[in-house]
Design a protein around this motif. Structure first.
Motif, PDB file in Angstrom:
ATOM      1  N   CYS A   9       0.846  -1.200   0.000  1.00 47.79           N
ATOM      2  CA  CYS A   9       0.000   0.000   0.000  1.00 47.79           C
ATOM      3  C   CYS A   9       0.875   1.241   0.000  1.00 47.79           C
ATOM      4  CB  CYS A   9      -0.870   0.047   1.253  1.00 47.79           C
ATOM      5  SG  CYS A   9      -2.014  -1.290   1.429  1.00 47.79           S
ATOM      6  N   ASN A  21      -5.078   3.000   1.212  1.00 46.36           N
ATOM      7  CA  ASN A  21      -6.250   2.171   0.930  1.00 46.36           C
ATOM      8  C   ASN A  21      -5.841   0.890   0.239  1.00 46.36           C
ATOM      9  OD1 ASN A  21      -6.294   2.555  -2.018  1.00 46.36           O
ATOM     10  ND2 ASN A  21      -6.796   4.660  -1.519  1.00 46.36           N
ATOM     11  N   VAL A  22      -6.700  -0.105   0.386  1.00 46.95           N
ATOM     12  CA  VAL A  22      -6.536  -1.394  -0.288  1.00 46.95           C
ATOM     13  C   VAL A  22      -7.763  -1.516  -1.180  1.00 46.95           C
ATOM     14  CG1 VAL A  22      -6.199  -3.869  -0.012  1.00 46.95           C
ATOM     15  CG2 VAL A  22      -5.369  -2.303   1.753  1.00 46.95           C
ATOM     16  N   VAL A  27     -10.927  -1.319   1.491  1.00 42.62           N
ATOM     17  CA  VAL A  27     -10.537  -0.964   2.860  1.00 42.62           C
ATOM     18  C   VAL A  27      -9.667   0.290   2.828  1.00 42.62           C
ATOM     19  CG1 VAL A  27      -9.207  -1.709   4.884  1.00 42.62           C
ATOM     20  CG2 VAL A  27     -10.683  -3.336   3.683  1.00 42.62           C
ATOM     21  N   TYR A  28     -10.012   1.233   3.685  1.00 45.15           N
ATOM     22  CA  TYR A  28      -9.234   2.454   3.854  1.00 45.15           C
ATOM     23  C   TYR A  28      -8.729   2.493   5.280  1.00 45.15           C
ATOM     24  CZ  TYR A  28     -11.287   3.881  -0.530  1.00 45.15           C
ATOM     25  OH  TYR A  28     -11.658   3.929  -1.834  1.00 45.15           O
ATOM     26  N   GLY A  29      -7.552   3.062   5.481  1.00 44.38           N
ATOM     27  CA  GLY A  29      -7.007   3.145   6.833  1.00 44.38           C
ATOM     28  C   GLY A  29      -6.329   4.477   7.066  1.00 44.38           C
ATOM     29  N   ARG A  38      -0.746   0.780   9.679  1.00 44.68           N
ATOM     30  CA  ARG A  38      -0.687  -0.654   9.361  1.00 44.68           C
ATOM     31  C   ARG A  38      -1.691  -1.434  10.214  1.00 44.68           C
ATOM     32  NH1 ARG A  38       4.304  -1.315   9.804  1.00 44.68           N
ATOM     33  NH2 ARG A  38       4.858  -1.369   7.607  1.00 44.68           N
ATOM     34  N   ASN A  40      -4.445  -0.266  11.594  1.00 44.02           N
ATOM     35  CA  ASN A  40      -5.795   0.083  11.167  1.00 44.02           C
ATOM     36  C   ASN A  40      -6.177  -0.661   9.892  1.00 44.02           C
ATOM     37  OD1 ASN A  40      -7.634   2.457   9.643  1.00 44.02           O
ATOM     38  ND2 ASN A  40      -8.094   2.097  11.816  1.00 44.02           N
ATOM     39  N   LEU A  41      -5.253  -0.752   8.937  1.00 50.01           N
ATOM     40  CA  LEU A  41      -5.518  -1.495   7.706  1.00 50.01           C
ATOM     41  C   LEU A  41      -5.702  -2.983   7.980  1.00 50.01           C
ATOM     42  CD1 LEU A  41      -3.010   0.215   5.255  1.00 50.01           C
ATOM     43  CD2 LEU A  41      -5.505   0.278   5.087  1.00 50.01           C
ATOM     44  N   THR A  42      -4.883  -3.530   8.863  1.00 47.03           N
ATOM     45  CA  THR A  42      -4.994  -4.945   9.224  1.00 47.03           C
ATOM     46  C   THR A  42      -6.360  -5.231   9.829  1.00 47.03           C
ATOM     47  OG1 THR A  42      -2.610  -5.111   9.567  1.00 47.03           O
ATOM     48  CG2 THR A  42      -3.964  -6.799  10.603  1.00 47.03           C
ATOM     49  N   ILE A  54       0.964  -6.630   5.384  1.00 46.54           N
ATOM     50  CA  ILE A  54       0.822  -5.356   4.688  1.00 46.54           C
ATOM     51  C   ILE A  54       2.178  -4.668   4.650  1.00 46.54           C
ATOM     52  CG2 ILE A  54      -0.229  -3.057   4.763  1.00 46.54           C
ATOM     53  CD1 ILE A  54      -2.612  -4.357   6.193  1.00 46.54           C
TER      54      ILE A  54
END
Length: 119
Positions: A9, A21-22, A27-29, A38, A40-42, A54
Motif C-alpha cells: 500500500c 487504501n486497499v 478498505v481504507y485506513g 498498518r 488500522n488497515l490490518t 501489509i
C-alpha cells in the motif's frame, strides 16, 4: 478467513495522519504513525475476512527523490565494484575503497546486471 498474499500500500501524509487504501478489498485506513496505519488497515482487512502481511510504502516528493538518489548510488556502487574486481582488487580492498562490507561486495559481484535508473 482467507490468507492472501502480501499487499503493498502506498501511504501518504495528510495533515497529521498517514492514510492508505486497499482498493481490491475496499478498505481504507489512517493513523498518526505508520505503525498505527498498518494496524488500522490490518483490522479493516480482518473485517472483510482477509488476513495478510501489509507492506507500507510512504510517499512524498521528498521520499521519491530519495528513492531515485538511492537507485543512482546503488548503480554507481555496482559499477565501481565491477570495475575494481575486473582489475583484480581483492574483496577487502574493494570494500575499503567503496565504504561497504565485504558481504555487500560479494553480493554485488554475484548480482546480475540490471537496467540503469533514469536521472
Amino acid at each position: 478467513m482467507k490468507k492472501a498474499k502480501a499487499i503493498e500500500c502506498r501511504a501518504t501524509r495528510h495533515a497529521d495522519m498517514w492514510v492508505a487504501n486497499v482498493l481490491q478489498h475496499g478498505v481504507y485506513g489512517h493513523g498518526p504513525t505508520l505503525r498505527a496505519l498498518r494496524s488500522n488497515l490490518t483490522q479493516g482487512l480482518a473485517l472483510v475476512g482477509v488476513t495478510t502481511e501489509i507492506t507500507l510504502v510512504p510517499t512524498s516528493p521528498e521520499l521519491e527523490r530519495l528513492r531515485r538518489a538511492k537507485a543512482v548510488y546503488e548503480a554507481a556502487l555496482s559499477d565501481a565494484v565491477t570495475a575494481l574486481a575486473a582489475r583484480g582488487d581483492t574483496p577487502r580492498d574493494i570494500a575499503d575503497a567503496t565504504g561497504v562490507t565485504t558481504t555487500q561486495v560479494a553480493a554485488l559481484r554475484s548480482k546480475p546486471k540490471t537496467r540503469r535508473p533514469r536521472k
